[in-house]
Design a protein around this motif. Structure first.
Motif, PDB file in Angstrom:
ATOM      1  N   GLY A  50     -83.176  44.979  -1.350  1.00  0.00           N
ATOM      2  CA  GLY A  50     -82.117  43.819   0.042  1.00  0.00           C
ATOM      3  C   GLY A  50     -81.411  44.474   0.409  1.00  0.00           C
ATOM      4  N   GLU A 131     -76.560  38.177   8.860  1.00  0.00           N
ATOM      5  CA  GLU A 131     -78.224  37.948   8.905  1.00  0.00           C
ATOM      6  C   GLU A 131     -79.116  36.632   8.780  1.00  0.00           C
ATOM      7  OE1 GLU A 131     -77.462  38.563   3.807  1.00  0.00           O
ATOM      8  OE2 GLU A 131     -76.290  36.996   4.620  1.00  0.00           O
ATOM      9  N   GLY A 157     -86.408  33.659  -3.023  1.00  0.00           N
ATOM     10  CA  GLY A 157     -85.466  34.413  -3.558  1.00  0.00           C
ATOM     11  C   GLY A 157     -84.566  34.073  -5.332  1.00  0.00           C
ATOM     12  N   THR A 163     -80.737  32.688  -0.476  1.00  0.00           N
ATOM     13  CA  THR A 163     -82.159  32.796   0.365  1.00  0.00           C
ATOM     14  C   THR A 163     -82.642  31.451  -0.582  1.00  0.00           C
ATOM     15  OG1 THR A 163     -82.960  35.443   0.453  1.00  0.00           O
ATOM     16  CG2 THR A 163     -84.270  33.638   0.272  1.00  0.00           C
ATOM     17  N   PHE A 188     -86.769  40.369  -3.563  1.00  0.00           N
ATOM     18  CA  PHE A 188     -86.681  41.253  -2.609  1.00  0.00           C
ATOM     19  C   PHE A 188     -87.942  42.402  -2.101  1.00  0.00           C
ATOM     20  CE2 PHE A 188     -82.131  39.456  -0.902  1.00  0.00           C
ATOM     21  CZ  PHE A 188     -82.596  39.005  -0.390  1.00  0.00           C
ATOM     22  N   LYS A 192     -91.438  41.743  -2.178  1.00  0.00           N
ATOM     23  CA  LYS A 192     -92.662  42.680  -0.972  1.00  0.00           C
ATOM     24  C   LYS A 192     -93.633  43.268  -2.483  1.00  0.00           C
ATOM     25  CE  LYS A 192     -92.074  47.061  -1.084  1.00  0.00           C
ATOM     26  NZ  LYS A 192     -91.861  48.443  -1.565  1.00  0.00           N
ATOM     27  N   SER A 203     -93.300  34.905   2.277  1.00  0.00           N
ATOM     28  CA  SER A 203     -91.152  35.084   1.587  1.00  0.00           C
ATOM     29  C   SER A 203     -90.708  35.154   2.183  1.00  0.00           C
ATOM     30  CB  SER A 203     -91.638  36.869   0.840  1.00  0.00           C
ATOM     31  OG  SER A 203     -91.441  37.400   1.299  1.00  0.00           O
ATOM     32  N   ALA A 205     -86.302  35.899   2.833  1.00  0.00           N
ATOM     33  CA  ALA A 205     -85.319  36.614   2.228  1.00  0.00           C
ATOM     34  C   ALA A 205     -84.396  36.023   3.309  1.00  0.00           C
ATOM     35  CB  ALA A 205     -85.626  38.130   2.486  1.00  0.00           C
ATOM     36  N   VAL A 207     -81.429  38.386   4.954  1.00  0.00           N
ATOM     37  CA  VAL A 207     -81.149  39.833   4.859  1.00  0.00           C
ATOM     38  C   VAL A 207     -80.354  40.240   6.312  1.00  0.00           C
ATOM     39  CG1 VAL A 207     -83.768  40.457   5.216  1.00  0.00           C
ATOM     40  CG2 VAL A 207     -82.410  41.952   3.362  1.00  0.00           C
ATOM     41  N   SER A 211     -84.731  44.730   7.672  1.00  0.00           N
ATOM     42  CA  SER A 211     -84.771  44.890   7.345  1.00  0.00           C
ATOM     43  C   SER A 211     -85.659  46.373   6.207  1.00  0.00           C
ATOM     44  CB  SER A 211     -85.067  43.591   5.838  1.00  0.00           C
ATOM     45  OG  SER A 211     -85.064  44.354   4.647  1.00  0.00           O
ATOM     46  N   THR A 213     -86.666  46.548   3.342  1.00  0.00           N
ATOM     47  CA  THR A 213     -88.286  46.286   2.488  1.00  0.00           C
ATOM     48  C   THR A 213     -88.997  45.830   3.490  1.00  0.00           C
ATOM     49  OG1 THR A 213     -86.328  45.804   0.434  1.00  0.00           O
ATOM     50  CG2 THR A 213     -88.440  44.403   0.859  1.00  0.00           C
ATOM     51  N   THR A 214     -88.822  45.172   4.639  1.00  0.00           N
ATOM     52  CA  THR A 214     -90.030  44.576   5.936  1.00  0.00           C
ATOM     53  C   THR A 214     -90.589  45.474   6.434  1.00  0.00           C
ATOM     54  OG1 THR A 214     -88.132  42.640   6.182  1.00  0.00           O
ATOM     55  CG2 THR A 214     -90.064  42.852   7.461  1.00  0.00           C
TER      56      THR A 214
END
Length: 332
Positions: A50, A131, A157, A163, A188, A192, A203, A205, A207, A211, A213-214
């Protein structure tokens, strides 16, 4: 064997109480002063993957590089995020923490996760950045909407984060209740990985946008799909929470071709009004706004005096932050 286990548990509890008492006295490893304030601080962040986690690390370094106070140090630690961070600031386990403004509003009002619980030792230092709630799946799942998550495997989450509360609220707005889907309580980064390898179908999130992670998931799979929160369900969420409607515009991610309708909240930096002195909180606030350019994380660009109290105007301020905001004219 049972008696030995019971004795061990009692012994551990007794040791924990002694350690806690040392911390409360200000004479433990926390760098405490006689008035109970501390200079060796712990900052609760969020799960790896995250934004809270890397942002907390950068803020800790920023404060250490710019604040000249004897014995001053900040350690950022992984945590369950908003709920846990607020609770641990109140209990004295953390002195700083990042949390969503919606969760802090619940804490202040003693609602939601904080029903019947007091959080009078927690003060806002600053609003950080907006966010967005991202609901993510892959093209290969065939899922086109949130309604289709019924019966699916969904990461909602980790416990102790905002989340999870947001995910359950959105799913409920679509008529999907607990037990209608298989819930995965993942951070997060783990969500992923599980989405990428097919263990889960979608998922949630809350965030910072964009992001990393995305982005990593999109780069690895080339098939990330956002699910919109829209229509009556969106209105229900907005009407019954502190969230506001929000659009992640097309192009926010290089690969994102269409806008995404969702909801937003603000991330806040919080501090203990008991363990962080007014002077130290003042210096933390001043450093945050005047030295932000030294941070590299994308969300740091959104930390500005113009939005210093966005989403936090009705929440208790830390006296040190209040002193800084009055000095620069943000509040009277």
């Amino acid at each position: 064997m049972r008696k030995r286990t019971l004795f061990s548990l009692i012994l551990i509890l007794a040791i924990s109480m002694v350690i806690s008492a040392c911390g409360d006295s200000g004479e433990g490893s926390g760098g405490g002063d006689s008035d109970g304030t501390m200079t060796n601080l712990t900052m609760g962040t969020g799960s790896v993957g995250g934004v809270y986690y890397p942002l907390g690390g950068e803020m800790a370094n920023l404060f250490k590089d710019n604040i000249d106070v004897d014995g001053f140090d900040v350690s950022s630690v992984e945590s369950g995020a908003s709920v846990e961070n607020i609770a641990k600031i109140q209990s004295g386990d953390f002195q700083l923490g990042i949390a969503q403004n919606t969760t802090m509003i619940n804490a202040n009002d003693q609602t939601g996760e904080f029903e019947g619980k007091t959080t009078d030792k927690v003060g806002v230092i600053a609003s950080l950045y907006p966010e967005g709630l991202q609901v993510v799946t892959l093209d290969s799942t065939g899922i086109e909407s949130i309604e289709e998550l019924k019966g699916k495997k969904v990461a909602i989450g980790p416990p102790g984060g905002a989340t999870r509360e947001a995910a359950e609220m959105v799913l409920s707005a679509y008529g999907i209740e607990e037990g209608d889907y298989e819930a995965y309580e993942e951070g997060f980064g783990d969500a992923k990985s599980k989405l990428q390898n097919g263990t889960i179908d979608a998922s949630f999130a809350v965030v910072g946008v964009p992001s990393s992670t995305t982005d990593e998931l999109a780069n690895a799979t080339k098939e990330v799909k956002f699910l919109d929160i829209e229509g009556d369900a969106l209105q229900e969420v907005v009407d019954n929470s502190q969230y506001e409607a929000y659009t992640v515009e097309a192009g926010t991610y290089d690969w994102q071709e269409e806008p995404v309708q969702t909801v937003t909240a603000m991330a806040l930096l919080l501090g203990s009004t008991e363990q962080v002195s007014e002077d130290l909180a003042y210096q933390i606030t001043k450093t945050l706004f005047e030295e932000t350019d030294a941070m590299t994380i994308e969300q740091a660009k959104l930390i500005t005096e113009d939005s210093a109290l966005t989403g936090a105007s009705d929440l208790p301020l830390h006296p040190g932050a209040e002193k800084y905001f009055k000095e620069v004219g943000i509040i009277e």
